[in-house]
Design a protein around this motif. Structure first.
Motif, mmCIF file in Angstrom:
data_model
loop_
_atom_site.group_PDB
_atom_site.id
_atom_site.type_symbol
_atom_site.label_atom_id
_atom_site.label_comp_id
_atom_site.label_asym_id
_atom_site.label_seq_id
_atom_site.Cartn_x
_atom_site.Cartn_y
_atom_site.Cartn_z
ATOM 1 N N UNK A 277 49.446 -0.545 85.499
ATOM 2 C CA UNK A 277 49.673 -2.155 86.014
ATOM 3 C C UNK A 277 50.598 -2.156 84.496
ATOM 4 N N UNK A 278 50.070 -2.569 83.711
ATOM 5 C CA UNK A 278 50.635 -2.709 82.323
ATOM 6 C C UNK A 278 51.594 -1.285 81.845
ATOM 7 N N UNK A 279 50.931 -0.323 81.912
ATOM 8 C CA UNK A 279 51.864 1.116 81.175
ATOM 9 C C UNK A 279 52.739 1.199 82.857
ATOM 10 N N UNK A 280 52.820 0.935 83.720
ATOM 11 C CA UNK A 280 53.708 1.100 84.990
ATOM 12 C C UNK A 280 54.842 0.211 84.562
ATOM 13 N N UNK A 281 54.228 -1.355 84.495
ATOM 14 C CA UNK A 281 55.779 -2.053 83.837
ATOM 15 C C UNK A 281 56.349 -1.914 82.808
ATOM 16 N N UNK A 282 56.541 -1.680 81.300
ATOM 17 C CA UNK A 282 56.466 -0.824 80.416
ATOM 18 C C UNK A 282 57.666 -0.105 80.908
ATOM 19 N N UNK A 283 56.827 1.017 81.876
ATOM 20 C CA UNK A 283 57.661 2.391 81.277
ATOM 21 C C UNK A 283 59.281 1.757 82.822
ATOM 22 N N UNK A 284 58.949 1.008 83.600
ATOM 23 C CA UNK A 284 60.163 0.544 84.396
ATOM 24 C C UNK A 284 61.215 0.099 83.926
ATOM 25 N N UNK A 285 60.769 -0.787 82.806
ATOM 26 C CA UNK A 285 61.327 -1.356 81.784
ATOM 27 C C UNK A 285 62.509 -0.539 81.270
ATOM 28 N N UNK A 286 62.347 1.127 81.228
ATOM 29 C CA UNK A 286 62.638 1.804 81.083
ATOM 30 C C UNK A 286 62.919 3.310 81.724
ATOM 31 N N UNK A 287 63.386 2.501 82.587
ATOM 32 C CA UNK A 287 64.004 3.163 83.672
ATOM 33 C C UNK A 287 62.953 4.567 83.487
ATOM 34 N N UNK A 288 61.717 4.460 84.032
ATOM 35 C CA UNK A 288 61.235 5.922 84.178
ATOM 36 C C UNK A 288 59.135 4.846 85.234
ATOM 37 N N UNK A 289 59.372 5.941 85.777
ATOM 38 C CA UNK A 289 58.641 5.597 86.936
ATOM 39 C C UNK A 289 56.785 6.512 85.782
ATOM 40 N N UNK A 290 55.707 6.438 86.940
ATOM 41 C CA UNK A 290 54.257 6.241 86.901
ATOM 42 C C UNK A 290 54.523 8.150 87.667
ATOM 43 N N UNK A 291 53.217 8.587 87.159
ATOM 44 C CA UNK A 291 53.444 10.029 88.753
ATOM 45 C C UNK A 291 50.909 10.016 88.249
ATOM 46 N N UNK A 292 50.958 9.022 87.984
ATOM 47 C CA UNK A 292 49.594 8.810 88.835
ATOM 48 C C UNK A 292 48.332 8.509 86.937
ATOM 49 N N UNK A 293 46.814 7.725 87.591
ATOM 50 C CA UNK A 293 46.379 7.637 86.390
ATOM 51 C C UNK A 293 44.997 8.451 87.102
ATOM 52 N N UNK A 294 44.190 8.718 85.606
ATOM 53 C CA UNK A 294 43.281 9.710 85.949
ATOM 54 C C UNK A 294 41.557 8.960 85.187
ATOM 55 N N UNK A 295 40.726 9.136 84.898
ATOM 56 C CA UNK A 295 39.607 8.761 84.774
ATOM 57 C C UNK A 295 38.828 9.876 84.163
ATOM 58 N N UNK A 296 38.734 10.213 82.939
ATOM 59 C CA UNK A 296 38.013 11.333 82.354
ATOM 60 C C UNK A 296 36.418 10.704 82.105
ATOM 61 N N UNK A 297 36.117 10.881 82.943
ATOM 62 C CA UNK A 297 34.285 11.088 83.960
ATOM 63 C C UNK A 297 34.636 9.865 84.817
ATOM 64 N N UNK A 298 33.274 8.782 83.671
ATOM 65 C CA UNK A 298 32.654 7.765 85.243
ATOM 66 C C UNK A 298 33.639 5.795 84.043
ATOM 67 N N UNK A 299 33.350 5.111 85.083
ATOM 68 C CA UNK A 299 32.715 3.590 84.307
ATOM 69 C C UNK A 299 30.865 3.713 83.370
ATOM 70 N N UNK A 300 31.230 2.800 83.147
ATOM 71 C CA UNK A 300 30.328 2.636 82.850
ATOM 72 C C UNK A 300 29.183 2.475 83.657
ATOM 73 N N UNK A 301 29.081 1.374 84.726
ATOM 74 C CA UNK A 301 28.371 1.425 85.845
ATOM 75 C C UNK A 301 28.471 2.405 86.603
ATOM 76 N N UNK A 302 29.284 3.319 86.971
ATOM 77 C CA UNK A 302 29.221 4.859 87.841
ATOM 78 C C UNK A 302 28.079 5.484 86.631
ATOM 79 N N UNK A 303 28.511 6.202 85.426
ATOM 80 C CA UNK A 303 28.158 6.719 85.669
ATOM 81 C C UNK A 303 26.120 6.090 84.892
#
Length: 327
Positions: A277-303
């Protein structure tokens, strides 16, 4: 990350190696963690995930084992990696200094104390420099006694963020002056660290750096525990975040951050949704969109949950069963 019914004293090592373009090589490193030289499966050890990034030429191997088994598994994987990866021939856009670039050890529950992880990390550092003659190590986190300096600071100390670090200026904590063949390896222990990468739809690295500077922990209004790089990636720019767990409890927009406990101390981490959300907001202020988010691996609970399931079935190569999309 409450204690599971199996009562295992589990820890995770997100082993970072400087190779991704030769997937067979990376998988051989992963197998070395879970099988001994005779091909017998190591007890209480599994590899949950292998992340390969071609542009970065970097892989992250998620090894989970009991605290009593992690040293042998990690050292075996490191010895294999050092035998196969020559840093004199390495190219990639992600900063790195070693064939094995990073060995972080994270507790996955109350059963494992801070001191246990620090002890094992230091033993891994000593073992690596003994088993791979010419390898060198710097320590971070709980293993860096008595200062306990964080990974970002130690990387700055060692010149990790420089395009061409001068190995002759580095004073490792364990082992000899770093050699170009193996480079320098960071070994440490800390509360769990996730990697959350958000891709912005531009090739302009300066825009990415502006966004990275705005969200990293050290910035006014930055996100606690978030360390950030902006890197060219697959024709766009990736906002690559190390998401460190921080002490205490926090919330954003009324929603508590995911939390867990180690040695009676509560920790939490910024959720991927908030970072996106924060990256999308800052990118939008600069006229740029986002293409996606990915986790490398897992959250602690998932792990923790996936590791308990894999170990209960005696599954050493869990990464082969992964069906959900994880980097």
């Amino acid at each position: 990350m409450a204690s599971g019914s199996l009562g295992r004293r589990l820890v995770a090592c997100l082993l970072n190696v400087s190779e991704a373009r030769r997937k067979d090589l990376v998988e051989s490193v992963a197998r070395a963690a879970v099988y001994d030289a005779r091909g017998a499966r190591r007890e209480e050890t599994t590899v949950l995930n292998i992340f390969n990034d071609q542009d970065y030429n970097r892989s992250v191997i998620t090894i989970v084992a009991s605290i009593d088994s992690i040293r042998e598994a990690v050292l075996s994987a490191c010895e294999k990696a050092c035998g196969l990866i020559d840093m004199r021939n390495h190219t990639g856009v992600h900063p790195c200094m070693g064939a094995v670039d990073l060995i972080p050890i994270y507790p996955l529950g109350e059963e494992v104390a801070v001191e246990d992880c620090a002890k094992e990390a230091r033993a891994v550092a000593e073992g690596l420099t003994e088993q791979v003659q010419g390898s060198s190590v710097f320590l971070f986190g709980w293993a860096d006694a008595p200062l306990q300096r964080g990974l970002a600071q130690r990387r700055r100390d060692m010149g990790w963020f420089k395009k061409t670090p001068d190995m002759q200026l580095i004073r490792p904590d364990v082992g000899p002056q770093p050699q170009k063949r193996y480079g320098l390896t960071g070994v440490g222990a800390s509360p769990y660290v996730m990697n959350c990468n958000v891709t912005i739809d531009t090739r302009d690295i300066a825009t990415g750096r502006d966004i990275a500077a705005a969200i990293r922990e050290s910035a006014p209004g930055g996100l606690p525990g978030v360390q950030v790089l902006a890197l060219p990636h697959e024709g766009a720019v990736e906002i690559a975040c190390n998401v460190e767990s921080v002490k205490g409890s926090r919330a954003a927009a009324g929603e508590p951050w995911p939390s867990f406990s180690i040695s009676g101390q509560t920790y939490c981490h910024a959720p991927a949704s908030l970072i996106t959300e924060r990256v999308a907001e800052l990118a939008g202020q600069r006229g740029v969109g986002t293409k996606g988010t990915a986790l490398v691996g897992f959250t602690p609970a998932e792990c923790r949950g996936l590791a308990e399931g894999a170990l209960s079935r005696g599954c050493a190569e869990f990464w082969r069963e992964q069906r959900r999309i994880h980097m």
